[in-house]
Design an enzyme around this catalytic site. Structure first.
Site, PDB file in Angstrom:
ATOM      1  N   ALA A  63       0.788  -1.049  -0.129  1.00  0.00           N
ATOM      2  CA  ALA A  63      -0.112  -0.106   0.101  1.00  0.00           C
ATOM      3  C   ALA A  63       0.896   1.324   0.005  1.00  0.00           C
ATOM      4  CB  ALA A  63      -1.065  -0.050   1.213  1.00  0.00           C
ATOM      5  N   GLY A 108       0.528  -4.917   1.079  1.00  0.00           N
ATOM      6  CA  GLY A 108      -0.355  -5.041   0.007  1.00  0.00           C
ATOM      7  C   GLY A 108      -0.212  -5.912  -1.061  1.00  0.00           C
ATOM      8  N   GLU A 111      -0.456  -9.402  -0.137  1.00  0.00           N
ATOM      9  CA  GLU A 111      -1.950  -9.472   0.243  1.00  0.00           C
ATOM     10  C   GLU A 111      -2.759  -9.684  -0.991  1.00  0.00           C
ATOM     11  OE1 GLU A 111      -1.708  -5.945   2.863  1.00  0.00           O
ATOM     12  OE2 GLU A 111      -2.380  -7.015   4.644  1.00  0.00           O
ATOM     13  N   GLU A 131       4.773  -4.850   7.564  1.00  0.00           N
ATOM     14  CA  GLU A 131       3.853  -3.539   8.155  1.00  0.00           C
ATOM     15  C   GLU A 131       4.247  -3.395   9.665  1.00  0.00           C
ATOM     16  OE1 GLU A 131       2.665  -6.089   6.339  1.00  0.00           O
ATOM     17  OE2 GLU A 131       1.078  -5.170   4.922  1.00  0.00           O
TER      18      GLU A 131
HETATM   19  N1  CAA Z   1       4.512   3.233  -0.995  1.00  0.00           N
HETATM   20  C1  CAA Z   1       4.890   4.329  -1.675  1.00  0.00           C
HETATM   21  N2  CAA Z   1       6.095   4.283  -2.569  1.00  0.00           N
HETATM   22  C2  CAA Z   1       6.760   3.396  -2.456  1.00  0.00           C
HETATM   23  C3  CAA Z   1       6.390   2.016  -1.985  1.00  0.00           C
HETATM   24  C4  CAA Z   1       5.363   2.044  -1.162  1.00  0.00           C
HETATM   25  N3  CAA Z   1       4.825   0.724  -0.621  1.00  0.00           N
HETATM   26  N4  CAA Z   1       7.263   1.000  -2.378  1.00  0.00           N
HETATM   27  C5  CAA Z   1       8.275   1.669  -3.000  1.00  0.00           C
HETATM   28  N5  CAA Z   1       7.925   3.153  -3.278  1.00  0.00           N
HETATM   29  C6  CAA Z   1       8.599   4.230  -4.173  1.00  0.00           C
HETATM   30  C7  CAA Z   1       9.876   4.630  -3.310  1.00  0.00           C
HETATM   31  O1  CAA Z   1       9.524   5.729  -2.235  1.00  0.00           O
HETATM   32  C8  CAA Z   1      10.661   5.320  -4.352  1.00  0.00           C
HETATM   33  O2  CAA Z   1      10.134   6.331  -4.830  1.00  0.00           O
HETATM   34  P1  CAA Z   1      10.971   7.501  -5.090  1.00  0.00           P
HETATM   35  O3  CAA Z   1      11.787   7.131  -6.283  1.00  0.00           O
HETATM   36  O4  CAA Z   1      10.182   8.535  -5.615  1.00  0.00           O
HETATM   37  O5  CAA Z   1      11.972   7.823  -3.962  1.00  0.00           O
HETATM   38  C9  CAA Z   1      10.419   4.176  -5.504  1.00  0.00           C
HETATM   39  O6  CAA Z   1       9.039   3.441  -5.013  1.00  0.00           O
HETATM   40  C10 CAA Z   1      11.386   3.035  -5.866  1.00  0.00           C
HETATM   41  O7  CAA Z   1      11.579   2.529  -4.539  1.00  0.00           O
HETATM   42  P2  CAA Z   1      13.079   2.397  -3.666  1.00  0.00           P
HETATM   43  O8  CAA Z   1      13.960   3.541  -4.116  1.00  0.00           O
HETATM   44  O9  CAA Z   1      12.905   2.423  -2.081  1.00  0.00           O
HETATM   45  O10 CAA Z   1      13.536   1.166  -4.403  1.00  0.00           O
HETATM   46  P3  CAA Z   1      14.705   0.007  -3.764  1.00  0.00           P
HETATM   47  O11 CAA Z   1      14.990  -1.020  -4.857  1.00  0.00           O
HETATM   48  O12 CAA Z   1      15.584   0.583  -3.204  1.00  0.00           O
HETATM   49  O13 CAA Z   1      13.665  -0.935  -2.495  1.00  0.00           O
HETATM   50  C11 CAA Z   1      11.757  -1.902  -1.754  1.00  0.00           C
HETATM   51  C12 CAA Z   1      12.600  -1.640  -2.876  1.00  0.00           C
HETATM   52  C13 CAA Z   1      12.640  -2.752  -0.866  1.00  0.00           C
HETATM   53  C14 CAA Z   1      10.623  -2.437  -2.364  1.00  0.00           C
HETATM   54  C15 CAA Z   1      11.485  -0.595  -1.092  1.00  0.00           C
HETATM   55  O14 CAA Z   1      11.023   0.136  -1.935  1.00  0.00           O
HETATM   56  C16 CAA Z   1      10.448  -0.681   0.088  1.00  0.00           C
HETATM   57  O15 CAA Z   1      10.896  -1.275   1.144  1.00  0.00           O
HETATM   58  N6  CAA Z   1       9.184  -0.579  -0.211  1.00  0.00           N
HETATM   59  C17 CAA Z   1       8.201  -0.609   0.904  1.00  0.00           C
HETATM   60  C18 CAA Z   1       7.541  -1.734   1.118  1.00  0.00           C
HETATM   61  C19 CAA Z   1       6.560  -1.992   2.182  1.00  0.00           C
HETATM   62  O16 CAA Z   1       6.861  -1.587   3.375  1.00  0.00           O
HETATM   63  N7  CAA Z   1       5.290  -2.504   1.894  1.00  0.00           N
HETATM   64  C20 CAA Z   1       4.371  -2.456   2.902  1.00  0.00           C
HETATM   65  C21 CAA Z   1       3.649  -0.988   2.978  1.00  0.00           C
HETATM   66  S1  CAA Z   1       2.241  -0.960   4.118  1.00  0.00           S
HETATM   67  C22 CAA Z   1       0.813  -1.979   3.473  1.00  0.00           C
HETATM   68  O17 CAA Z   1       1.139  -2.674   2.437  1.00  0.00           O
HETATM   69  C23 CAA Z   1      -0.141  -1.886   4.574  1.00  0.00           C
HETATM   70  C24 CAA Z   1      -1.226  -2.742   4.143  1.00  0.00           C
HETATM   71  O18 CAA Z   1      -1.266  -3.981   4.373  1.00  0.00           O
HETATM   72  C25 CAA Z   1      -2.386  -2.242   3.599  1.00  0.00           C
END
Ligand code: CAA
Length: 263
Positions: A63, A108, A111, A131
């Protein structure tokens, strides 16, 4: 649509979440577009769906954390419901849905894949529910579907520790059915979908409903659900043709795709 593309390939519909700048993260707009895409699928001409993410790095990275970062308690609950409603629509969609997981399937993303009937993934796929590291619980069904798919103990370990797992471990614990080299994933998904599309469509739909509905109740009720859906197949042209072909020992006909028949 800005973030979802839909392509029809014969009987198979391919839905692609296409927001590569955010690794296909699910914001409200993506969820709304996905909902509208499902509503628009032609159930008379489509027999299976494939869900995937754009690019070769990420299926869905979760998400949208930016959108969630300022939510109040009430808004957080509403956001959870928004995702849950779409994911439930996917899970109970009349057609089988194959998740072709082509990279990160986090939060998400994991999920939404679990709301699909079948998951296959590329060898670079990473699954996880990170999360708790963000100070929240999984909110789009992760606490419920992961436990049902891989068992409570493994689900609790993954969720409490927020540890991501690679494709081979996802395969070992039964989260995915198969792992393919990235470049072979979509062909494998399409081949599986085509294999489903060759079968009698009413029977396939009824199997999905029988399995899903049956898992929600005890066995006494579950077998009644099966009986009704089994009975529902009779008198359809698919059933008459399918059994007739077998009895006539007509191998040519047996291989023929039985056309979709409305009940
Ligand atoms: N939300 C918003 N933006 C996201 C995102 C997310 N979940 N995941 C990645 N992005 C964005 C980053 O902010 C980045 O944007 P910018 O270029 O504008 O800075 C772009 O995507 C590329 O991401 P990274 O530079 O971080 O890429 P990376 O290769 O270094 O890392 C990754 C990849 C490990 C997937 C890392 O992006 C990451 O950890 N993302 C978050 C994963 C996460 O925590 N997901 C769970 C979200 S909570 C949820 O889902 C709740 C629920 O159950 C409803």
């Amino acid at each position: 649509m800005e973030f979802i593309t839909y392509e029809q390939d014969g009987f198979v519909g391919v839905i692609t979440i296409n927001r590569p700048k955010a690794l296909n993260a699910l914001n409200s707009q993506v969820l709304e577009e996905l909902d509208a895409t499902l509503d628009a699928v032609d159930l008379n001409t489509t027999r299976a769906l494939i869900l995937t993410g754009a690019g070769d790095k990420s299926f869905v990275a979760g998400a949208d954390i930016g959108e969630m970062s300022t939510l109040t308690k009430a808004e957080g609950e509403a956001f959870g419901k928004k995702g849950n409603d779409v994911f439930r629509k996917l899970e109970t969609f009349p057609l089988p849905v194959i998740a072709a997981v082509n990279g990160f399937a986090l939060g998400g993303g994991c999920e939404i894949s679990m709301s699909c009937d079948i998951r296959i993934c590329s060898d670079n796929a990473i699954f996880g529910q990170p999360e708790v590291g963000l100070g929240i619980t999984p909110g789009f069904g992760g606490t419920q579907r992961l436990a049902r798919l891989v068992g409570a103990g493994m689900a609790k370990q993954m969720i409490y520790t927020a540890r991501n797992i690679k494709a081979d471990e996802a395969y070992r614990i039964g989260l995915v059915n198969a792992v393919y080299p990235q470049e072979e994933l979509m062909d494998a998904a399409k081949k599986m979908a085509a294999g489903i599309a060759m079968q009698a469509p009413i029977a396939v739909r009824n199997c999905k409903k029988a399995i899903n509905d049956g898992l929600d109740v005890d066995m006494d009720q579950a077998i009644v659900i099966e009986e009704k859906l089994f009975g529902d197949c009779f008198e359809t042209e698919d059933q008459r043709a399918g059994m007739g072909n077998f009895l006539e020992k007509d191998k040519e006909k047996k291989l023929k795709v039985v056309p979709f028949q409305n009940k």
